[in-house]
Design a protein around this motif. Structure first.
Motif, PDB file in Angstrom:
ATOM      1  N   PHE A 126      28.136  32.073  31.970  1.00 37.33           N
ATOM      2  CA  PHE A 126      28.463  32.689  33.264  1.00 37.33           C
ATOM      3  C   PHE A 126      29.084  31.725  34.273  1.00 37.33           C
ATOM      4  CE2 PHE A 126      24.777  34.992  31.529  1.00 37.33           C
ATOM      5  CZ  PHE A 126      25.318  36.273  31.444  1.00 37.33           C
ATOM      6  N   GLY A 127      29.083  30.435  33.946  1.00 34.31           N
ATOM      7  CA  GLY A 127      29.546  29.458  34.927  1.00 34.31           C
ATOM      8  C   GLY A 127      28.538  29.306  36.057  1.00 34.31           C
ATOM      9  N   THR A 128      28.917  28.561  37.066  1.00 38.27           N
ATOM     10  CA  THR A 128      27.994  28.360  38.191  1.00 38.27           C
ATOM     11  C   THR A 128      27.763  29.664  38.938  1.00 38.27           C
ATOM     12  OG1 THR A 128      29.853  27.696  39.585  1.00 38.27           O
ATOM     13  CG2 THR A 128      28.621  25.931  38.533  1.00 38.27           C
ATOM     14  N   ALA A 129      28.593  30.671  38.673  1.00 40.09           N
ATOM     15  CA  ALA A 129      28.414  31.976  39.314  1.00 40.09           C
ATOM     16  C   ALA A 129      27.070  32.609  38.967  1.00 40.09           C
ATOM     17  CB  ALA A 129      29.552  32.911  38.907  1.00 40.09           C
ATOM     18  N   ILE A 130      26.422  32.084  37.915  1.00 38.20           N
ATOM     19  CA  ILE A 130      25.079  32.587  37.590  1.00 38.20           C
ATOM     20  C   ILE A 130      24.147  32.433  38.793  1.00 38.20           C
ATOM     21  CG2 ILE A 130      24.237  30.367  36.654  1.00 38.20           C
ATOM     22  CD1 ILE A 130      23.412  33.842  35.259  1.00 38.20           C
ATOM     23  N   LEU A 131      24.487  31.520  39.675  1.00 37.25           N
ATOM     24  CA  LEU A 131      23.627  31.264  40.839  1.00 37.25           C
ATOM     25  C   LEU A 131      23.696  32.376  41.891  1.00 37.25           C
ATOM     26  CD1 LEU A 131      24.248  27.447  41.343  1.00 37.25           C
ATOM     27  CD2 LEU A 131      22.018  28.528  40.985  1.00 37.25           C
ATOM     28  N   LEU A 140      38.426  17.469  28.590  1.00 32.97           N
ATOM     29  CA  LEU A 140      38.047  17.267  27.196  1.00 32.97           C
ATOM     30  C   LEU A 140      36.720  16.505  27.162  1.00 32.97           C
ATOM     31  CD1 LEU A 140      41.496  16.279  25.629  1.00 32.97           C
ATOM     32  CD2 LEU A 140      40.310  18.478  25.481  1.00 32.97           C
ATOM     33  N   GLY A 141      35.915  16.825  26.184  1.00 33.84           N
ATOM     34  CA  GLY A 141      34.651  16.100  26.042  1.00 33.84           C
ATOM     35  C   GLY A 141      33.494  16.730  26.790  1.00 33.84           C
ATOM     36  N   CYS A 142      33.773  17.841  27.518  1.00 30.49           N
ATOM     37  CA  CYS A 142      32.668  18.492  28.207  1.00 30.49           C
ATOM     38  C   CYS A 142      31.967  19.436  27.238  1.00 30.49           C
ATOM     39  CB  CYS A 142      33.137  19.277  29.431  1.00 30.49           C
ATOM     40  SG  CYS A 142      31.730  20.116  30.194  1.00 30.49           S
ATOM     41  N   VAL A 143      30.654  19.295  27.125  1.00 25.49           N
ATOM     42  CA  VAL A 143      29.907  20.165  26.213  1.00 25.49           C
ATOM     43  C   VAL A 143      29.265  21.338  26.954  1.00 25.49           C
ATOM     44  CG1 VAL A 143      29.473  18.335  24.534  1.00 25.49           C
ATOM     45  CG2 VAL A 143      27.828  18.703  26.398  1.00 25.49           C
ATOM     46  N   ILE A 144      29.352  21.336  28.276  1.00 26.65           N
ATOM     47  CA  ILE A 144      28.740  22.418  29.062  1.00 26.65           C
ATOM     48  C   ILE A 144      29.741  23.566  29.249  1.00 26.65           C
ATOM     49  CG2 ILE A 144      27.619  23.019  31.244  1.00 26.65           C
ATOM     50  CD1 ILE A 144      26.883  20.021  31.511  1.00 26.65           C
ATOM     51  N   LYS A 145      30.952  23.215  29.646  1.00 24.61           N
ATOM     52  CA  LYS A 145      32.054  24.183  29.788  1.00 24.61           C
ATOM     53  C   LYS A 145      31.697  25.291  30.766  1.00 24.61           C
ATOM     54  CE  LYS A 145      32.621  23.651  24.932  1.00 24.61           C
ATOM     55  NZ  LYS A 145      32.700  24.281  23.681  1.00 24.61           N
ATOM     56  N   CYS A 146      31.464  24.938  31.994  1.00 20.19           N
ATOM     57  CA  CYS A 146      31.027  25.933  32.982  1.00 20.19           C
ATOM     58  C   CYS A 146      32.191  26.670  33.631  1.00 20.19           C
ATOM     59  CB  CYS A 146      30.190  25.266  34.071  1.00 20.19           C
ATOM     60  SG  CYS A 146      31.181  24.376  35.284  1.00 20.19           S
ATOM     61  N   SER A 147      33.411  26.264  33.331  1.00 21.32           N
ATOM     62  CA  SER A 147      34.565  26.835  34.030  1.00 21.32           C
ATOM     63  C   SER A 147      34.968  28.177  33.412  1.00 21.32           C
ATOM     64  CB  SER A 147      35.727  25.834  33.964  1.00 21.32           C
ATOM     65  OG  SER A 147      36.824  26.325  34.685  1.00 21.32           O
ATOM     66  N   ASN A 148      35.871  28.860  34.084  1.00 19.06           N
ATOM     67  CA  ASN A 148      36.377  30.131  33.563  1.00 19.06           C
ATOM     68  C   ASN A 148      37.860  30.261  33.912  1.00 19.06           C
ATOM     69  OD1 ASN A 148      36.459  31.053  36.351  1.00 19.06           O
ATOM     70  ND2 ASN A 148      34.251  31.308  36.176  1.00 19.06           N
ATOM     71  N   ILE A 149      38.512  31.184  33.246  1.00 17.17           N
ATOM     72  CA  ILE A 149      39.907  31.493  33.602  1.00 17.17           C
ATOM     73  C   ILE A 149      39.927  32.946  34.057  1.00 17.17           C
ATOM     74  CG2 ILE A 149      42.278  31.725  32.745  1.00 17.17           C
ATOM     75  CD1 ILE A 149      41.702  29.438  30.816  1.00 17.17           C
ATOM     76  N   TYR A 150      40.223  33.149  35.320  1.00 19.51           N
ATOM     77  CA  TYR A 150      40.187  34.489  35.916  1.00 19.51           C
ATOM     78  C   TYR A 150      41.593  35.075  35.876  1.00 19.51           C
ATOM     79  CZ  TYR A 150      38.642  38.219  39.036  1.00 19.51           C
ATOM     80  OH  TYR A 150      38.314  39.446  39.563  1.00 19.51           O
ATOM     81  N   VAL A 151      41.687  36.283  35.363  1.00 18.03           N
ATOM     82  CA  VAL A 151      42.997  36.937  35.233  1.00 18.03           C
ATOM     83  C   VAL A 151      42.977  38.270  35.978  1.00 18.03           C
ATOM     84  CG1 VAL A 151      43.509  35.849  33.008  1.00 18.03           C
ATOM     85  CG2 VAL A 151      42.307  38.042  33.053  1.00 18.03           C
ATOM     86  N   ASP A 152      44.171  38.791  36.250  1.00 21.20           N
ATOM     87  CA  ASP A 152      44.229  40.081  36.937  1.00 21.20           C
ATOM     88  C   ASP A 152      44.091  41.221  35.922  1.00 21.20           C
ATOM     89  OD1 ASP A 152      46.678  40.441  35.709  1.00 21.20           O
ATOM     90  OD2 ASP A 152      47.857  40.058  37.517  1.00 21.20           O
ATOM     91  N   GLN A 153      44.249  42.447  36.395  1.00 28.90           N
ATOM     92  CA  GLN A 153      44.012  43.591  35.514  1.00 28.90           C
ATOM     93  C   GLN A 153      45.013  43.661  34.363  1.00 28.90           C
ATOM     94  OE1 GLN A 153      43.808  46.799  38.354  1.00 28.90           O
ATOM     95  NE2 GLN A 153      41.584  46.553  38.539  1.00 28.90           N
ATOM     96  N   SER A 154      46.156  42.996  34.526  1.00 25.32           N
ATOM     97  CA  SER A 154      47.136  42.973  33.439  1.00 25.32           C
ATOM     98  C   SER A 154      46.957  41.753  32.550  1.00 25.32           C
ATOM     99  CB  SER A 154      48.559  42.961  34.016  1.00 25.32           C
ATOM    100  OG  SER A 154      48.737  44.016  34.924  1.00 25.32           O
ATOM    101  N   GLY A 155      45.939  40.970  32.833  1.00 31.02           N
ATOM    102  CA  GLY A 155      45.676  39.791  32.006  1.00 31.02           C
ATOM    103  C   GLY A 155      46.436  38.548  32.448  1.00 31.02           C
ATOM    104  N   ASN A 156      47.086  38.599  33.608  1.00 27.80           N
ATOM    105  CA  ASN A 156      47.840  37.434  34.077  1.00 27.80           C
ATOM    106  C   ASN A 156      46.925  36.454  34.819  1.00 27.80           C
ATOM    107  OD1 ASN A 156      50.402  38.514  33.244  1.00 27.80           O
ATOM    108  ND2 ASN A 156      50.246  39.928  34.977  1.00 27.80           N
ATOM    109  N   TYR A 157      47.161  35.197  34.553  1.00 25.92           N
ATOM    110  CA  TYR A 157      46.346  34.125  35.162  1.00 25.92           C
ATOM    111  C   TYR A 157      46.382  34.188  36.682  1.00 25.92           C
ATOM    112  CZ  TYR A 157      45.089  29.311  36.488  1.00 25.92           C
ATOM    113  OH  TYR A 157      44.512  28.205  37.063  1.00 25.92           O
ATOM    114  N   ILE A 158      45.208  34.142  37.300  1.00 25.78           N
ATOM    115  CA  ILE A 158      45.149  33.995  38.757  1.00 25.78           C
ATOM    116  C   ILE A 158      44.626  32.613  39.127  1.00 25.78           C
ATOM    117  CG2 ILE A 158      44.106  34.800  40.906  1.00 25.78           C
ATOM    118  CD1 ILE A 158      44.025  37.579  39.800  1.00 25.78           C
TER     119      ILE A 158
END
Ligand code: SF4
Length: 568
Positions: A241-246, A294-312
């Protein structure tokens, strides 16, 4: 081995390499940036003048195979707080600098005109005049420089906020995809770089690594990685969930900043929660469990896209969701993502931006919950309208200009997303940290053994957390390793062993914590010389007089107790 310091003088347009002083040998990250600033910068200097310096320093474990160890510390005297500042950032920069053996980059002086980039390359390193980058946002700068120098290059840059010397301005760093989504966000350090007329730093990606781990190092790194990934938070919730779990967690504790810290529970919480974010991202074809480096084993980040799947945007985080969301009364995830993207483009700290917009809302400039109005205000910050420039000077400047009395700042810096009446340990951190209100200096949220609603034990908890987090920032390990390492001397000893294997030291966990203590002492002394006394180690009055509806508490840790925090 990181054995060189790169010194960049903008007044003389000169770049030189020097050996690391023996006394800096076992310093890294925040320990090194604060020490160099303390040694080389007059504490009473003008933060945006020629005497201030910007220091970039990878941590002690950068360039190695230690898990999640590629954080970069950026240090300077802050134009936002007037204190010493370390702003910590992920992305690819620390590992890239480490491949060149650079323990630190010290940027000093000021160019009299034009804009420059610093290029760090295998064939040559130097300043390049690059006026055509002026006025461009971080995304455009990253695209242009990676096209010119190679798509694998790391780009560190400032946006329009840094160019315009906003006290709320960041230094952006490209992530593994090359997006400038990671920011040294706090303290306005983008403006310090901008005052020197450095628009960007480009670091060539080198596949050459001189690191040859010993058997003991490899074994220790493996043990650390296993401990981090088997922890339910650092290896589970943060990855999913990323840090958004908070969002839900802090809301449940009654500490989610809502409408300029006037409540601690938000009625629209389910629309901006980590669960909602993960569902939205996954359904649209974005990504959770994304590593910013590279080298992060936690990987808390996310890639947020719009409704058409385009990167925001990427790295839509808890602090952003809270400060630009609930704290502004906004429950529209897409609107918050748009603001996050604009902040990354312009080089604005989302915490300071959300805090400033919420104060503007309280001042009657627009209504709480007005998502489009908030987006427009961030846009104004980028365009440099008079209101945009005011907001760009941060929460305190905005509040004062609009006649707001409830201004949530400490030492001029906007509070992070934990109401100090509900998580009192964080209130002590905000008040007493050398950095102003900064949750990364120690986050007491969910800490067992101390009741977050009671004043008892908060000073000791805050001290321990501040020391621990400072030590972590010196190693370059991501703060989120704290879930596995915190309170586990065996694992902290393993971190010390890794350092010993590289630096020839014989440290244990206690020595590592000693580095945290010594670093905070250096920072406090700088602040004292800059004119700060312990009288400034306090929260805004309204937190002590106004009952938080969600918890029915005020902040009641005694100021006298807080003032003893580092005197024991
Ligand atoms: S845990 Fe998150 S912030 Fe930390 S290094 Fe990994 S992806 Fe980046």
């Amino acid at each position: 081995m990181l054995d060189k310091i790169l010194r960049v003088n903008l007044s003389e347009l000169k770049v030189s390499t020097e050996p690391v002083l023996p006394e800096y040998h076992t310093l890294g990250g925040r320990a090194l940036t604060s020490r160099i600033i303390s040694d080389e910068v007059k504490a009473n200097c003008e933060p945006l003048g020629g005497l201030n310096k910007v220091v970039l320093a990878p941590g002690l474990l950068a360039g190695t195979t230690a898990p999640s160890s590629g954080r970069l510390s950026v240090g300077a005297k802050s134009p936002l707080t007037g204190t010493i500042k370390e702003s910590n950032v992920g992305g690819t920069a620390a590992q890239a600098l480490a491949k060149f053996g650079l323990k630190a980059v010290v940027i000093e002086g000021q160019a009299s005109e034009g804009w420059y980039i610093l290029r760090i390359g295998l064939d040559s390193t130097g300043l390049v005049r690059f006026d055509e980058l002026a006025g461009k946002d971080n995304y455009a700068v990253a695209v242009e420089l990676r096209q010119r120098y190679g798509v694998k290059n790391t780009v560190i840059s400032i946006g329009l906020a840094g160019e315009r010397l906003y006290a709320n301005s960041t230094i952006g760093v490209t992530d593994v995809e090359g997006n400038p989504s990671r920011h040294a966000g706090r303290g306005g350090l983008g403006a310090v770089l901008g005052s020197k007329r450095i628009k960007a730093i480009v670091i060539e990606n080198s596949s050459i690594s001189s690191f040859r781990p010993s058997e003991a190092f490899t074994q220790g790194a493996r043990q650390l990685a296993e401990a981090i990934t088997s922890n339910p938070v650092s290896g589970g919730a943060l990855t999913a969930f990323g840090t958004a779990i908070l969002v839900n967690t802090v809301n449940g504790a009654g500490g989610l900043p809502t409408r300029n810290f006037s409540d601690g529970r938000f009625e629209g919480v389910n629309q901006i929660s980590g669960e909602k974010l993960a569902e939205t991202v996954t359904n649209r074809g974005g990504k959770c469990g994304h590593p910013c480096q590279l080298g992060c084993v936690i990987k808390c980040s996310n890639i947020y896209v719009d409704q058409s799947g385009n990167y925001i945007t990427s790295g839509l985080e808890y602090e952003t969701l809270a400060l630009l969301g609930s704290n502004c009364g906004i429950e529209d995830l897409d609107a918050i993502a748009r603001m996050d993207r604009l902040c990354d483009q312009f080089g604005l700290d989302t915490i300071e931006t959300g805090g400033a917009i919420a104060v503007a809302m309280e001042g009657g400039y627009l209504k709480f919950g007005d998502a489009q109005g908030a987006i427009d205000l961030v846009d104004e910050m980028g365009r440099g309208t008079p209101m945009g420039r005011l907001l760009g000077q941060g929460v305190q400047a905005t509040g004062r200009a609009l006649g707001v009395t409830r201004i949530p700042v400490v030492k001029g810096q906007g509070l992070a997303a934990y109401d100090p009446r509900a998580i009192k340990g964080n209130g002590v951190v905000y008040a007493t940290s050398p950095m102003g209100a900064d949750h990364t200096c120690g986050n007491a949220m969910g800490h067992p053994g101390v009741d977050p609603l009671k004043p008892e034990g908060q000073v000791d908890l805050s001290r321990d957390l501040q020391i621990f987090c400072t030590a972590l920032d010196a190693t370059g390990l991501c703060l989120f390793t704290i879930f596995a390492l915190g309170g586990n001397p065996n694992l902290i000893n393993i971190v010390a062993i890794l350092i010993n294997e590289i630096y020839g030291t014989s440290w244990n966990a206690e020595d590592l914590m000693g580095l945290g203590v010594a670093t905070i002492a250096v920072e406090k002394e700088f602040n004292r010389q800059a004119g700060w006394t312990s009288a400034a180690d306090r929260l805004p009055e309204f937190f002590t007089t106004e009952t938080l509806p969600s918890t029915q508490t005020v902040f009641d840790v005694a100021e006298d107790d807080m003032q003893t925090i580092f005197k024991a």
